[in-house]
Motif scaffolding. Structure first.
Motif, PDB file in Angstrom:
ATOM      1  N   ALA A  96     -16.947  29.384 -83.561  1.00  0.00           N
ATOM      2  CA  ALA A  96     -16.935  27.943 -83.811  1.00  0.00           C
ATOM      3  C   ALA A  96     -16.405  27.587 -85.195  1.00  0.00           C
ATOM      4  O   ALA A  96     -15.636  26.628 -85.351  1.00  0.00           O
ATOM      5  N   GLU A  97     -16.823  28.310 -86.209  1.00  0.00           N
ATOM      6  CA  GLU A  97     -16.398  27.967 -87.569  1.00  0.00           C
ATOM      7  C   GLU A  97     -14.887  28.085 -87.725  1.00  0.00           C
ATOM      8  O   GLU A  97     -14.238  27.232 -88.345  1.00  0.00           O
ATOM      9  N   GLY A  98     -14.307  29.143 -87.160  1.00  0.00           N
ATOM     10  CA  GLY A  98     -12.851  29.306 -87.242  1.00  0.00           C
ATOM     11  C   GLY A  98     -12.106  28.220 -86.496  1.00  0.00           C
ATOM     12  O   GLY A  98     -11.073  27.730 -86.954  1.00  0.00           O
ATOM     13  N   TRP A  99     -12.634  27.847 -85.320  1.00  0.00           N
ATOM     14  CA  TRP A  99     -12.016  26.748 -84.554  1.00  0.00           C
ATOM     15  C   TRP A  99     -12.002  25.476 -85.386  1.00  0.00           C
ATOM     16  O   TRP A  99     -10.970  24.816 -85.527  1.00  0.00           O
ATOM     17  N   ASP A 100     -13.155  25.127 -85.939  1.00  0.00           N
ATOM     18  CA  ASP A 100     -13.250  23.888 -86.713  1.00  0.00           C
ATOM     19  C   ASP A 100     -12.364  23.931 -87.949  1.00  0.00           C
ATOM     20  O   ASP A 100     -11.777  22.918 -88.344  1.00  0.00           O
ATOM     21  N   ALA A 101     -12.260  25.104 -88.581  1.00  0.00           N
ATOM     22  CA  ALA A 101     -11.399  25.227 -89.762  1.00  0.00           C
ATOM     23  C   ALA A 101      -9.939  24.966 -89.390  1.00  0.00           C
ATOM     24  O   ALA A 101      -9.196  24.313 -90.141  1.00  0.00           O
ATOM     25  N   ALA A 102      -9.524  25.466 -88.232  1.00  0.00           N
ATOM     26  CA  ALA A 102      -8.143  25.242 -87.786  1.00  0.00           C
ATOM     27  C   ALA A 102      -7.899  23.767 -87.489  1.00  0.00           C
ATOM     28  O   ALA A 102      -6.841  23.217 -87.818  1.00  0.00           O
ATOM     29  N   VAL A 103      -8.876  23.112 -86.871  1.00  0.00           N
ATOM     30  CA  VAL A 103      -8.739  21.678 -86.596  1.00  0.00           C
ATOM     31  C   VAL A 103      -8.683  20.885 -87.900  1.00  0.00           C
ATOM     32  O   VAL A 103      -7.865  19.973 -88.052  1.00  0.00           O
ATOM     33  N   ALA A 104      -9.555  21.227 -88.844  1.00  0.00           N
ATOM     34  CA  ALA A 104      -9.552  20.530 -90.133  1.00  0.00           C
ATOM     35  C   ALA A 104      -8.200  20.663 -90.821  1.00  0.00           C
ATOM     36  O   ALA A 104      -7.679  19.694 -91.386  1.00  0.00           O
ATOM     37  N   ALA A 105      -7.616  21.860 -90.766  1.00  0.00           N
ATOM     38  CA  ALA A 105      -6.301  22.068 -91.383  1.00  0.00           C
ATOM     39  C   ALA A 105      -5.233  21.236 -90.687  1.00  0.00           C
ATOM     40  O   ALA A 105      -4.349  20.663 -91.344  1.00  0.00           O
ATOM     41  N   ALA A 106      -5.308  21.149 -89.364  1.00  0.00           N
ATOM     42  CA  ALA A 106      -4.333  20.345 -88.616  1.00  0.00           C
ATOM     43  C   ALA A 106      -4.474  18.865 -88.938  1.00  0.00           C
ATOM     44  O   ALA A 106      -3.474  18.150 -89.110  1.00  0.00           O
ATOM     45  N   LEU A 107      -5.707  18.391 -89.038  1.00  0.00           N
ATOM     46  CA  LEU A 107      -5.928  16.987 -89.377  1.00  0.00           C
ATOM     47  C   LEU A 107      -5.465  16.680 -90.802  1.00  0.00           C
ATOM     48  O   LEU A 107      -4.899  15.626 -91.069  1.00  0.00           O
ATOM     49  N   ALA A 108      -5.702  17.614 -91.711  1.00  0.00           N
ATOM     50  CA  ALA A 108      -5.289  17.412 -93.106  1.00  0.00           C
ATOM     51  C   ALA A 108      -3.772  17.360 -93.242  1.00  0.00           C
ATOM     52  O   ALA A 108      -3.243  16.643 -94.098  1.00  0.00           O
ATOM     53  N   ALA A 109      -3.070  18.109 -92.396  1.00  0.00           N
ATOM     54  CA  ALA A 109      -1.616  18.188 -92.489  1.00  0.00           C
ATOM     55  C   ALA A 109      -0.900  17.275 -91.500  1.00  0.00           C
ATOM     56  O   ALA A 109       0.331  17.274 -91.451  1.00  0.00           O
ATOM     57  N   ALA A 110      -1.651  16.496 -90.719  1.00  0.00           N
ATOM     58  CA  ALA A 110      -1.061  15.683 -89.648  1.00  0.00           C
ATOM     59  C   ALA A 110      -0.171  16.549 -88.762  1.00  0.00           C
ATOM     60  O   ALA A 110       0.951  16.186 -88.410  1.00  0.00           O
ATOM     61  N   ASP A 111      -0.687  17.711 -88.390  1.00  0.00           N
ATOM     62  CA  ASP A 111       0.058  18.709 -87.627  1.00  0.00           C
ATOM     63  C   ASP A 111      -0.125  18.438 -86.131  1.00  0.00           C
ATOM     64  O   ASP A 111      -1.076  18.910 -85.503  1.00  0.00           O
ATOM     65  N   THR A 112       0.791  17.694 -85.566  1.00  0.00           N
ATOM     66  CA  THR A 112       0.682  17.326 -84.152  1.00  0.00           C
ATOM     67  C   THR A 112       0.816  18.535 -83.235  1.00  0.00           C
ATOM     68  O   THR A 112       0.159  18.609 -82.191  1.00  0.00           O
ATOM     69  N   LYS A 113       1.645  19.482 -83.626  1.00  0.00           N
ATOM     70  CA  LYS A 113       1.851  20.661 -82.772  1.00  0.00           C
ATOM     71  C   LYS A 113       0.584  21.512 -82.696  1.00  0.00           C
ATOM     72  O   LYS A 113       0.249  22.049 -81.635  1.00  0.00           O
ATOM     73  N   ALA A 114      -0.119  21.653 -83.813  1.00  0.00           N
ATOM     74  CA  ALA A 114      -1.359  22.425 -83.802  1.00  0.00           C
ATOM     75  C   ALA A 114      -2.408  21.763 -82.923  1.00  0.00           C
ATOM     76  O   ALA A 114      -3.124  22.435 -82.169  1.00  0.00           O
ATOM     77  N   LEU A 115      -2.516  20.441 -82.987  1.00  0.00           N
ATOM     78  CA  LEU A 115      -3.481  19.741 -82.140  1.00  0.00           C
ATOM     79  C   LEU A 115      -3.074  19.829 -80.672  1.00  0.00           C
ATOM     80  O   LEU A 115      -3.926  20.005 -79.790  1.00  0.00           O
ATOM     81  N   ALA A 116      -1.779  19.716 -80.408  1.00  0.00           N
ATOM     82  CA  ALA A 116      -1.301  19.786 -79.031  1.00  0.00           C
ATOM     83  C   ALA A 116      -1.577  21.148 -78.407  1.00  0.00           C
ATOM     84  O   ALA A 116      -1.733  21.263 -77.189  1.00  0.00           O
ATOM     85  N   ALA A 117      -1.647  22.179 -79.238  1.00  0.00           N
ATOM     86  CA  ALA A 117      -1.834  23.545 -78.739  1.00  0.00           C
ATOM     87  C   ALA A 117      -3.299  23.936 -78.563  1.00  0.00           C
ATOM     88  O   ALA A 117      -3.583  25.062 -78.139  1.00  0.00           O
TER      89      ALA A 117
END
Length: 218
Positions: free
Chosen positions: A147-168
């Protein structure tokens, strides 16, 4: 937890989260149209107002979308929180709302987001969804080491406005980790794809073992 009347004695513990949410919402109020996006037991669209309540939590409190009248279709719980945030921010702009089931396929969510972005020249999205509810042994879903790693990846995507990371984001893993936000975030990814937005992560923590993030894309 965001609504003081519901959180009661624990309300002060998430003051920082609440303040970050209201600051983010304040940036949306200059849009031509605001769309609130959250999960729901079934898909739904509100274009002529909607009413939500916190009665299920034992609190006699109701909220309405800014563009609605006294009555309207009942909002899902996540959209009710969105309506409450807009009320607190004094929002008066035209507002629609969209509920998406948590198990909706990514491609459908991305397409929905693309469509929402085309509703007006200046569309703002208020997207509501939690991270994993399995961040600690006291979390609603107990501890899952992933869970912690998942949330860290989401936080990074939100911080960078990374649409591809969220889409994946993987819907199967999201379900296993009890992530409420996967579907709404993929609507956001579809809406923001190609828009050249930048991100700001305003808040990241896991009170009560649930991952919470607040981000602004602009």
């Amino acid at each position: 937890m965001l609504v003081p009347e519901v959180a009661a004695g624990a309300a002060s513990e998430v003051d920082g989260l609440r303040e970050a949410c209201l600051a983010a919402v304040g940036e949306l109020l200059g849009a031509e149209l605001l769309v609130v996006v959250g999960t729901g037991a079934k898909a739904g669209v509100w274009t002529e107002g909607g009413v939500g309540s916190f009665h299920r939590y034992g609190v006699k409190r109701a909220v309405r979308l800014p563009s609605g009248g006294v009555d309207g279709p009942e909002l899902s719980p996540s959209l009710t929180v969105g309506a409450w945030l807009l009320e607190q921010a004094g929002a008066q702009l035209p507002t629609h709302a969209v509920a998406v089931p948590a198990d909706t396929a990514p491609e459908r969510l991305l397409g929905l987001g693309e469509g929402l972005a085309e509703l007006a020249d200046r569309v703002a999205l208020l997207v509501l969804g939690d991270g994993s509810a399995r961040r600690s042994v006291k979390a609603p879903g107990y501890l899952d080491e992933r869970a912690e790693g998942w949330d860290a990846a989401v936080a990074a995507a939100l911080a960078a406005a990374d649409t591809k990371a969220l889409a994946a984001l993987d819907p199967v893993l999201a379900a296993e980790l009890q992530v409420d936000g996967r579907a709404p975030w993929q609507v956001l990814a579809g809406a923001a794809e190609g828009a050249g937005l930048g991100g700001e992560l305003r808040y990241e923590a896991a009170p009560y073992g649930v991952g919470y993030f607040v981000a602004s894309w602009r």
